[in-house]
Design a protein around this motif. Structure first.
Motif, PDB file in Angstrom:
ATOM      1  N   LYS B 692       0.947  -1.118  -0.046  1.00  0.00           N
ATOM      2  CA  LYS B 692      -0.012   0.049   0.230  1.00  0.00           C
ATOM      3  C   LYS B 692       0.846   1.165   0.012  1.00  0.00           C
ATOM      4  O   LYS B 692       0.565   1.931   0.857  1.00  0.00           O
ATOM      5  CB  LYS B 692      -1.168   0.190   1.225  1.00  0.00           C
ATOM      6  CG  LYS B 692      -1.850  -1.137   1.283  1.00  0.00           C
ATOM      7  CD  LYS B 692      -2.726  -1.247   2.501  1.00  0.00           C
ATOM      8  CE  LYS B 692      -3.669  -2.319   2.517  1.00  0.00           C
ATOM      9  NZ  LYS B 692      -4.524  -2.356   3.862  1.00  0.00           N
ATOM     10  N   ALA B 693       1.866   1.377  -0.991  1.00  0.00           N
ATOM     11  CA  ALA B 693       2.727   2.543  -1.028  1.00  0.00           C
ATOM     12  C   ALA B 693       3.024   2.744  -2.537  1.00  0.00           C
ATOM     13  O   ALA B 693       3.019   1.821  -3.371  1.00  0.00           O
ATOM     14  CB  ALA B 693       3.972   2.089  -0.306  1.00  0.00           C
ATOM     15  N   ALA B 694       3.127   4.115  -2.822  1.00  0.00           N
ATOM     16  CA  ALA B 694       3.332   4.457  -4.170  1.00  0.00           C
ATOM     17  C   ALA B 694       4.274   5.613  -4.382  1.00  0.00           C
ATOM     18  O   ALA B 694       4.144   6.361  -3.186  1.00  0.00           O
ATOM     19  CB  ALA B 694       2.038   4.943  -4.593  1.00  0.00           C
ATOM     20  N   GLU B 695       5.223   5.706  -5.167  1.00  0.00           N
ATOM     21  CA  GLU B 695       6.133   6.699  -5.595  1.00  0.00           C
ATOM     22  C   GLU B 695       5.290   7.627  -6.535  1.00  0.00           C
ATOM     23  O   GLU B 695       4.552   7.117  -7.439  1.00  0.00           O
ATOM     24  CB  GLU B 695       7.244   6.205  -6.282  1.00  0.00           C
ATOM     25  CG  GLU B 695       8.588   5.912  -5.316  1.00  0.00           C
ATOM     26  CD  GLU B 695       9.591   5.493  -5.959  1.00  0.00           C
ATOM     27  OE1 GLU B 695      10.638   5.541  -5.286  1.00  0.00           O
ATOM     28  OE2 GLU B 695       9.641   5.230  -7.003  1.00  0.00           O
ATOM     29  N   VAL B 696       5.336   8.831  -6.350  1.00  0.00           N
ATOM     30  CA  VAL B 696       4.700   9.658  -7.257  1.00  0.00           C
ATOM     31  C   VAL B 696       6.074  10.505  -8.220  1.00  0.00           C
ATOM     32  O   VAL B 696       6.897  10.669  -7.657  1.00  0.00           O
ATOM     33  CB  VAL B 696       4.171  10.930  -6.358  1.00  0.00           C
ATOM     34  CG1 VAL B 696       3.285  11.788  -7.595  1.00  0.00           C
ATOM     35  CG2 VAL B 696       3.256  10.406  -5.541  1.00  0.00           C
ATOM     36  N   LYS B 697       5.547  10.424  -9.482  1.00  0.00           N
ATOM     37  CA  LYS B 697       6.682  10.948 -10.170  1.00  0.00           C
ATOM     38  C   LYS B 697       5.848  12.088 -10.951  1.00  0.00           C
ATOM     39  O   LYS B 697       4.780  11.928 -11.401  1.00  0.00           O
ATOM     40  CB  LYS B 697       6.908   9.924 -11.114  1.00  0.00           C
ATOM     41  CG  LYS B 697       8.128   9.007 -10.692  1.00  0.00           C
ATOM     42  CD  LYS B 697       8.475   8.146 -11.828  1.00  0.00           C
ATOM     43  CE  LYS B 697       9.341   6.951 -11.314  1.00  0.00           C
ATOM     44  NZ  LYS B 697       9.689   5.972 -12.471  1.00  0.00           N
TER      45      LYS B 697
END
Lengths: 352, 841
Positions: B692-697
């Protein structure tokens, strides 16, 4: 047939007199004007009548129909009005029940106060200039006319950063926003070193002092400084600028007084007291009955500071003043404990 | 610094001024009066809540009821062993007073005294402090019977009159105290507690304050004579010599001698003034050094001459001053043996060290009750050495307070003379002729030239040179008009005036003070307004704050200081910016993680609300060994608790989860007008739940990371049952990306709406499906919104249904059902082909 129509009309109107709610109105319409009503029966029976009778009966039946429809319309309006009155009378809220809230966001009180201060300064032509929080001794003290071991350093107890071989230039947490004066002057002077431009800036930011954390003292606090440097700036102008700022910040009637004071980086230096805006100078708990609130420190930029910034004190002069947004909030909002600011307790933050 | 008003009046006429007037004058001139303590003078009475400019304390003495009296007889109490009965005369009548005072008790039974004892007498009905109560409690004397004897009045102790908190004995006044005189007239006083700023070291004495007052009031400063008192016997020059090793450390050293003194208490009036000034009264000799210092400003040190003479083997005493050797030891007056360093300066004789120069004397040569002859030192020291020495040995003293701020060397001589004068007055004895004066480095008095234009340019006032000179002369500057310049010479009691441009500013400050800040006009700046420039970084951050607040987030501001342990619960770092002098272990380093700061706030608050959405914008600190750290700007967000606010009829709300946070982030980024944003699942961050984790680009740059806090991390905190969502963004990276400011025009043609549900494998990402819809639909599909995600047995295991609301629109015409159907079919076909999607009917 005429009699029958009279009967129908009479019976229908009698029935209508008993009607007193919208459902009954509709039921009456179906019974007396609906497709299978007796009256409609008369209309559908017209075909079976002789040519002579047909127009007469038709006209008579139509008259009854129009009459009944008019009566219905009238009744319906009366019933609707009665129903409306009834429902308005019944639908009473307890308006004292609490409303449904939303989770909303707010700015931290310090940000709110910083914005008030900075927006007034911006109107007066002082634009925001920011600089770093960890500084060298050179920028925090020496360039500001605090030589090493100067007694004035006792006025600003300092947090030092672990670092080796730095001699008289240790790394430290800035004790005031004034290092920004040097950064700013050098920045502007670099644009035209032979004829540096005039400066009007506001320096906001977090400052740090080596203090025990108590209701009255904190290790960090915001400061805002105003700095003006130019070829024609005097102590009288400083007084004028502060008077303008104080009027905008604390209200038109706010009286102020300048007391001689000492800061190494200004000369002459002054503390400014504003007549207590809580009691109007009559004496109250906020001003500790003195009628005055110590609100800011100021002075003419010291020649050594101008030199350190690349401005020749024989040509340029300037003034600077500094104040604490948290202190202003404490006075205005009667915040009794400075620890509230970085405690971030929602029960405090929600009140701003 | 505490200054009794009576002492000030020795040097200036203050008639016509109230105590408050004096305090106000001083405060406005830069000597802020923190408190006025009334000790006898009539104290103004303020009503509850009434304005009084100064913090006021103390007690006024009733002129009718408190008088000087004399004890004529001391008799035993008939029924109490520990009490005596005093027969005294108050100037009008005889009185009988009971006392248990220990300093009278030894006279019990003496009967009639040969020489009456003068005392402070309080008649029946006097209000004063209760001598037996803790702290200062007012009481009024009432008639009572004590062991059968009528008691209605008393002789007072210092505590009862508010002079000190000493209640053990009664005050014994000087013999010349006039019987019957109201005590308030005889010794009523008020003490001004004055803050001495670092540039006003010259005013840390009574004369300094009186000089300022004289200047501000335009009155005359009365000077006392610092001439050496009449001398006799062998000159001190024949008995003592001085050697100064380093004049930079010790520019001047003066010694004087007084012989055949008698050690005893000082006159009471002297003791009283010293006590009010915050100095203990010890003996006439020690008191004389302190009294001269407080009055004149030169700290003095008294040696027992005979001890030094003995050490010198009866030969000529040779006093020298030098820097200490590292590790050298000295036993100071307070009984402590101190280990010295090379920064300390010592006063020595040929046998060894005698005192820690300017800070504290040594114990061997100190004055004792049997001392007969006194060698008195007055010197000048380098203020930096004294400052560092006093700090190093934690020895703040009246002497080091003054020396560490700078005492002018010219004062050494006057100080010694004054000290000897007081010793001769209070201890008898004869002053030896001359002073031994080593003065290898007299300071040059600063000379500054100022012009009319300097005054105008710096202060904004028009003053003639003559008027300027008059203002400066009041403060004892020497002034001489030379053509269009005023040559100003600094007086020889102050060290704060520089030369050149600095000197000009120093003198102009004195002109301004003497002129009065209040008299300087208030003007609007005539200087041109500089070109106005914005501060894009600041403005961008303020905009971001506004966006976040509009999204329902509460701003917090945290301490920059934390500890590796505290922060390590969520962010582990080996290197920190470390404080050399932290106030507490939990504030030992500067933060590296802004999320950690925000989570700390969350944890502190967790019991106080049902939902939290906090954000903070600020710097973190990335260390560089022995250099300044980097201070990158960050944004951190933390959310937990209920999605909706509960109310009396809204009982249930779902809990905030990943997508609540993601929604805020999407809106924040669109508010910042950042486009080309993508979200990539990540398990690379140990503080986040790996699923439940995301990188934002933004484009190809990672600007932030967010997700649900890892359960094991959450266990380190007390954060309740709800999931905790956290995000951290790198503001420097975000700010560097150019925003897209253009907007879409609002079409004038009508749009058509249609829902389609697609069944796809679980592995197919929503992002992929949406991208294919948009790609295939092209410009005709103006909006794609996922409105349902559905899983069911009927759809099949490992499958999900994604339902989208599509908006069809053409810029140039009204679309028909057939047009819409054609677009839809194209989309569905593409999805069938690319991701095996099936249209759900």
């Amino acid at each position: 047939m005429q009699d029958k129509l009279n009967e129908i009309e009479k019976a229908a109107l009698a029935a209508l007199a008993e009607v007193n709610d919208p459902a009954a109105v509709e039921a009456w319409r179906v019974t007396h004007l609906g497709r299978s009503s007796e009256l409609m029966g008369v209309f559908s029976g017209l075909g079976k009548l002789s040519k002579e009778e047909r127009p007469t009966v038709g006209q008579a039946a139509n008259r009854v129909k129009v009459a009944l429809e008019a009566a219905l319309e009238e009744k319906a309006a009366v019933v609707k009005q009665a129903a409306l009155e009834k429902s308005l009378a019944e639908e009473k809220l307890d308006v004292t029940l609490p409303g449904r809230n939303k989770h909303i966001g707010r700015l931290h009180p310090s940000t709110q106060q910083l914005r008030r201060v900075l927006s007034i300064l911006a109107e007066m032509g002082f634009q925001v200039f920011t600089s770093r929080e960890v500084e060298t001794d050179e920028f925090n003290f020496q360039h500001l006319n605090f030589p090493p071991h100067h007694p004035a350093r006792d006025m600003q107890d300092t947090f030092f950063i672990e670092a080796e071989n730095r001699g008289d230039n240790p790394i430290l947490m800035r004790t005031h926003t004034s290092p920004g004066q040097i950064h700013a002057m050098r920045y502007f002077a670099a644009t035209d070193p032979n004829n540096p431009p005039p400066i009007r800036i506001a320096l906001p930011g977090m400052c740090f002092r080596y203090e025990q954390i108590t209701a009255r003292s904190e290790v960090q606090f915001n400061q805002v400084e105003g700095l003006a440097v130019g070829k024609n700036i005097t102590f009288a102008d400083l007084k004028g600028t502060i008077a303008d700022f104080v009027r905008r910040m604390f209200g038109e009637g706010a009286r102020l007084r300048f007391r001689a004071s000492y800061f190494p980086f200004t000369e002459p230096s002054a503390e400014v007291d504003v007549e207590c805006f809580v009691c109007g100078g009559k004496g109250c708990q906020v001003c500790k009955n003195s009628g005055w609130l110590e609100i800011l420190g100021c002075g003419m930029v010291h020649p050594n500071v101008l030199i350190a910034g690349g401005y020749d004190p024989k040509v340029y002069s300037g003034y600077a003043w500094g104040m604490g947004p948290e202190r202003q909030l404490m006075l205005r909002n009667k915040v009794g404990d400075i620890r509230y600011f970085w405690g971030n307790d929602v029960r405090f933050l929600e009140q701003f | 610094m505490k200054i009794p008003l009576s002492w000030l009046k020795d040097f200036i006429d203050l008639s016509g001024l109230s105590v408050e007037d004096v305090a106000r004058k001083l405060t406005l001139a830069g000597m802020e009066v923190d408190e006025i303590l009334y000790v006898g003078l009539p104290m103004p009475v303020y009503k509850e809540g009434e304005k009084h400019e100064f913090k006021t304390n103390g007690i006024g003495w009733d002129k009718e009821k408190l008088v000087v009296a004399e004890i004529r007889e001391v008799n035993p109490h008939p029924n109490a062993d520990k009490l005596t009965l005093l027969d005294l005369y108050d100037g009008q009548q005889d009185q009988v007073v009971l006392t248990g005072a220990p300093n009278i008790f030894h006279l019990k039974g003496t009967g009639k005294l040969e020489k009456p004892i003068k005392v402070a007498y309080a008649k029946e009905g006097t209000t004063l402090y209760d001598g037996h109560a803790e702290g200062q409690v007012l009481m009024t004397l009432k008639r009572a019977k004590i062991r059968g004897v009528d008691s209605y009045s008393m002789v007072c102790s210092e505590k009862e009159l508010g002079i000190t908190d000493e209640s053990d004995g009664i005050i014994i006044l000087d013999d010349d105290a006039p019987v019957g005189m109201p005590l308030a007239d005889y010794m009523g006083d008020a003490v001004l507690d004055i803050s001495i700023l670092p540039n006003m070291a010259r005013n840390a004495n009574v004369i300094g304050i009186a000089r300022e007052l004289a200047a501000m009031l335009g009155r005359e400063l009365k000077k006392n004579s610092n001439q050496l008192p009449v001398a006799s016997g062998q000159s001190v020059k024949e008995l003592v010599e001085i050697e100064i090793t380093d004049p930079e450390l010790n520019p001047r050293f003066v010694l004087g001698l007084i012989r055949n003194i008698e050690i005893k208490p000082s006159p009471y009036q002297i003791q009283r003034r010293l006590k009010l000034a915050g100095v203990r009264a010890i003996s006439n000799i020690v008191d004389a050094t302190n009294y001269a210092m407080i009055e004149y400003g030169e700290p003095l040190h008294a040696f027992d001459y005979d001890v030094l003479k003995k050490r010198a083997g009866d030969k000529k005493i040779k006093i020298s001053t030098r820097a200490a050797k590292d590790g050298e030891k000295l036993k100071t007056l307070d009984g402590n043996e101190r280990t010295l360093t090379a920064m300390n300066v010592l006063v020595c004789d040929e046998k060894g060290s005698l005192s820690l120069a300017g800070v504290m004397g040594g114990s061997e040569s100190e004055v004792t009750d049997s001392t007969k002859n006194i060698l008195l030192e007055g010197a000048a020291w380098n203020f930096i050495n004294i400052r560092r020495t006093a700090k190093q040995h934690n020895l703040p003293s009246e002497a080091s307070f003054r020396f560490s701020r700078g005492v002018h060397p010219a004062m050494s001589e006057g100080g010694v003379s004054l000290g000897l004068k007081y010793m001769a007055e209070w201890a008898g004895g004869a002053v030896a002729p001359d002073l031994v004066d080593a003065y290898p480095l007299p300071p040059r008095d600063a000379v500054v030239e100022i012009t009319v234009n300097d005054v105008k340019r710096w202060l904004g006032i028009d003053l003639t040179l003559e008027k300027t000179a008059e203002l400066l002369k009041r403060l004892e500057f020497k002034c001489e008009v030379k053509g269009d310049k005023l040559q100003v010479t600094s007086p020889n009691h102050r060290m704060d005036i520089g030369e050149g441009v600095v000197g000009v500013a120093d003198v102009l400050e004195e002109v301004a003070r003497s002129y009065g800040y209040d008299n300087i006009p208030t003007t609007t700046m005539a200087d041109a307004l500089p070109p106005q420039v914005g501060n894009p970084i600041h403005e961008w951050e303020e905009h971001l704050r506004d966006l976040l607040v509009a999204l329902g987030l509460q701003e917090v501001v945290s301490y920059r200081m934390t500890s590796p342990e505290k922060e390590g619960r969520i962010a582990k770092h080996d290197e920190y910016v470390r404080l050399a002098n932290p106030i507490a272990p939990e504030k030992s380093v500067l933060r590296r993680s802004l999320v950690a700061s925000v989570i700390d706030s969350l944890e502190k608050n967790i019991r106080y609300s049902e939902a939290f959405s906090f954000f903070e914008i600020g710097s973190v600190f990335v260390p560089h060994k022995n250099e300044l750290p980097d201070e990158p700007r960050k944004l951190a967000i933390a959310m937990t608790g209920l999605r909706e606010a509960t109310a009396w009829d809204v009982k249930d709300s779902a809990k905030l989860d990943f997508f609540d946070l993601k929604g805020r982030i999407e809106l924040m980024l669109s508010g910042l007008r950042l486009t080309n944003i993508s979200y990539t699942a990540t398990s690379a961050y140990s503080h986040l739940h790996p699923g439940k984790a995301a990188e934002v680009k933004a484009g190809d740059k990672v600007i932030g990371v967010f997700g649900e806090m890892h359960p094991l991390v959450k266990e380190q905190y007390e954060l309740g049952d709800s999931p905790v969502l956290v995000a951290e963004f790198d503001l420097d990276t975000m700010r560097a990306i150019s925003p897209t400011y253009g907007i879409k025009t609002i079409p004038e043609t009508p749009s058509m709406y249609e829902d389609i549900a697609l069944i796809v494998d679980e592995s197919v990402k929503a992002e992929t499906v949406e991208a294919l819809i948009k790609q295939t639909g092209g410009r005709s599909v103006t909006n794609v919104r996922l409105f349902d995600l559905y899983r069911d047995e009927k759809i099949g295991a490992g499958k999900k249904s994604l339902a989208y609301a599509l908006t069809y629109q053409a810029e140039d015409k009204t679309l028909t059902d057939a047009d819409a159907a054609a677009i839809r079919n194209k989309i569905v076909k593409r999805l069938e082909k690319e991701v095996g999607a099936k249209l759900r009917s």
